[in-house]
Design a protein around this motif. Structure first.
Motif, short mmCIF file in Angstrom:
data_model
loop_
_atom_site.label_atom_id
_atom_site.label_comp_id
_atom_site.label_asym_id
_atom_site.label_seq_id
_atom_site.Cartn_x
_atom_site.Cartn_y
_atom_site.Cartn_z
N THR A 141 0.63 0.11 -5.18
CA THR A 141 0.15 -1.13 -4.56
C THR A 141 0.96 -2.34 -5.02
O THR A 141 0.63 -3.47 -4.69
CB THR A 141 -1.34 -1.38 -4.91
N THR A 182 0.06 10.97 -1.97
CA THR A 182 -1.01 10.33 -1.20
C THR A 182 -1.90 11.37 -0.51
O THR A 182 -3.07 11.13 -0.26
CB THR A 182 -0.39 9.37 -0.15
N THR A 231 0.87 -1.18 0.00
CA THR A 231 0.00 0.00 0.00
C THR A 231 0.91 1.24 0.00
O THR A 231 2.10 1.13 0.34
CB THR A 231 -0.86 0.06 1.29
N PRO A 232 0.36 2.40 -0.35
CA PRO A 232 1.18 3.60 -0.28
C PRO A 232 1.77 3.80 1.11
O PRO A 232 2.95 4.13 1.26
CB PRO A 232 0.18 4.72 -0.62
N GLU A 233 0.96 3.55 2.15
CA GLU A 233 1.42 3.76 3.52
C GLU A 233 2.58 2.83 3.88
O GLU A 233 3.56 3.24 4.51
CB GLU A 233 0.25 3.53 4.51
N ALA A 258 -1.78 10.14 -8.27
CA ALA A 258 -2.34 10.28 -6.93
C ALA A 258 -3.29 9.12 -6.63
O ALA A 258 -4.22 8.87 -7.39
CB ALA A 258 -3.09 11.60 -6.82
N PRO A 259 -3.04 8.41 -5.54
CA PRO A 259 -3.88 7.24 -5.21
C PRO A 259 -5.37 7.58 -5.08
O PRO A 259 -6.22 6.75 -5.39
CB PRO A 259 -3.32 6.77 -3.87
N ARG A 260 -5.67 8.81 -4.68
CA ARG A 260 -7.09 9.18 -4.56
C ARG A 260 -7.77 9.12 -5.92
O ARG A 260 -8.93 8.74 -6.03
CB ARG A 260 -7.22 10.60 -3.98
N ARG A 275 -2.41 2.86 -7.81
CA ARG A 275 -1.06 3.38 -7.63
C ARG A 275 -0.45 2.93 -6.31
O ARG A 275 -1.13 2.88 -5.29
CB ARG A 275 -1.08 4.91 -7.67
N ILE A 298 5.91 9.93 -2.53
CA ILE A 298 4.68 9.13 -2.32
C ILE A 298 3.80 9.79 -1.25
O ILE A 298 2.57 9.83 -1.38
CB ILE A 298 5.01 7.67 -1.93
N THR A 299 4.44 10.35 -0.24
CA THR A 299 3.67 11.02 0.82
C THR A 299 2.92 12.23 0.26
O THR A 299 1.73 12.43 0.54
CB THR A 299 4.59 11.48 1.97
#
Lengths: 143, 130
Positions: B94, B128, B22-24, B85-87, B92, B124-125
């Motif tokens: 993953t 995200t 995951t992005p996190e 952007a994951p949103r 993205r 990435i931060t």
């Protein structure tokens, strides 16, 4: 005269009559090439061209398109196996062509065919499918 | 009809991803490797910068991704690039191999070198949070 006709036949890829050019069928080749552009039909370039392209991916037309060595080798083997050597395509094996858009038949076929607006919309002459909707299936008829 | 075609085109343009991260999780891994917390402002600055160290045709991330990563970009070939952007594009960040492959290629194209772990976590931060 006969020799001349044969040369013409070789200089034009595949079957100009039906506008069909056999597409990529190898899944790895399809997946990797089409990440950035349509996976161009192997027969459009001589084997020597594909060799040069697949061994210089770190500078692929101005971008780094590096792949793991094994993947690059597998894709090169597929592409070179689906086309002919430069000597049979009126190209110099020592300096094989790298850009499909610079091949004489390509220029001839597209000369005066692509308006500035159409090119702007396509983004680049590399974007076959912008005008040839069936290109990924091998059909290059004009749309 | 047209919306359907657009939907199909969007599906085709999204690579099949293994979904192993995951992005996190990526941010955590890269930050740990860097030994410092991620900073989205630094990520944004790097993304928008023209550092001049890379290849002439790709002076910045924005050359292809545009300055608005919530929207689609365009490769120099004319092919659309799905939003970063994951949103806007949940696929993205993953797939670890996919992320590493494209940081590897694109940092070299734009910067002329690999990105550091800190730079990856910063970018990435920022993406995200968009």
């Amino acid at each position: 005269m006969r020799k001349f006709l044969i040369l013409i036949a070789f200089a034009t890829p595949a079957l100009a009559d039906s506008d069909y050019i056999a597409p990529v069928t190898d899944p790895l080749t399809q997946a990797e090439c089409s990440a950035c552009h349509m996976a161009y039909p192997p027969s459009l370039l001589p084997a020597e061209s594909w060799h040069k392209i697949m061994t210089s991916l770190s500078d692929h037309f101005g971008e780094d398109a590096s792949l793991p060595e094994a993947d690059a080798a597998a894709i090169e083997a597929y592409l070179t196996g689906q086309t002919r050597p430069a000597a049979q395509m009126r190209a110099d094996p020592e300096t094989p062509p790298l850009r499909i858009t610079e091949l004489p038949w390509f220029k001839r076929e597209h000369e005066g065919e692509v308006s500035r607006r159409a090119l702007e919309k396509a983004g680049s002459m590399a974007n076959c499918t912008a005008c040839h909707r069936g290109a990924e299936r091998g059909y290059f008829e004009d749309d | 009809m047209k919306p359907l075609i657009l939907c199909l085109a969007a599906l085709a343009a999204t690579p099949a991803l293994a979904g192993d991260t995951t992005p996190e999780a990526l941010i955590a891994t890269y930050s740990a490797e860097a030994g410092q917390p991620a900073d989205p402002a630094r990520g944004e600055a790097l993304f928008l910068a023209e550092t001049g160290g890379g290849k002439p045709d790709t002076p910045s991330c924005t050359t292809c991704h545009t300055a608005d990563p919530t929207r689609a970009g365009q490769a120099r070939t004319g092919k659309a690039i799905e939003p970063l952007a994951p949103r806007a594009n949940p696929a993205r960040f993953t797939d670890t191999a996919h992320v590493e492959k494209w940081f590897g290629r694109n940092c070299n194209s734009v910067l002329g070198r690999d990105c550091t772990a800190a730079e990856k976590s910063d970018i990435i931060t920022w993406l995200t949070g968009l």
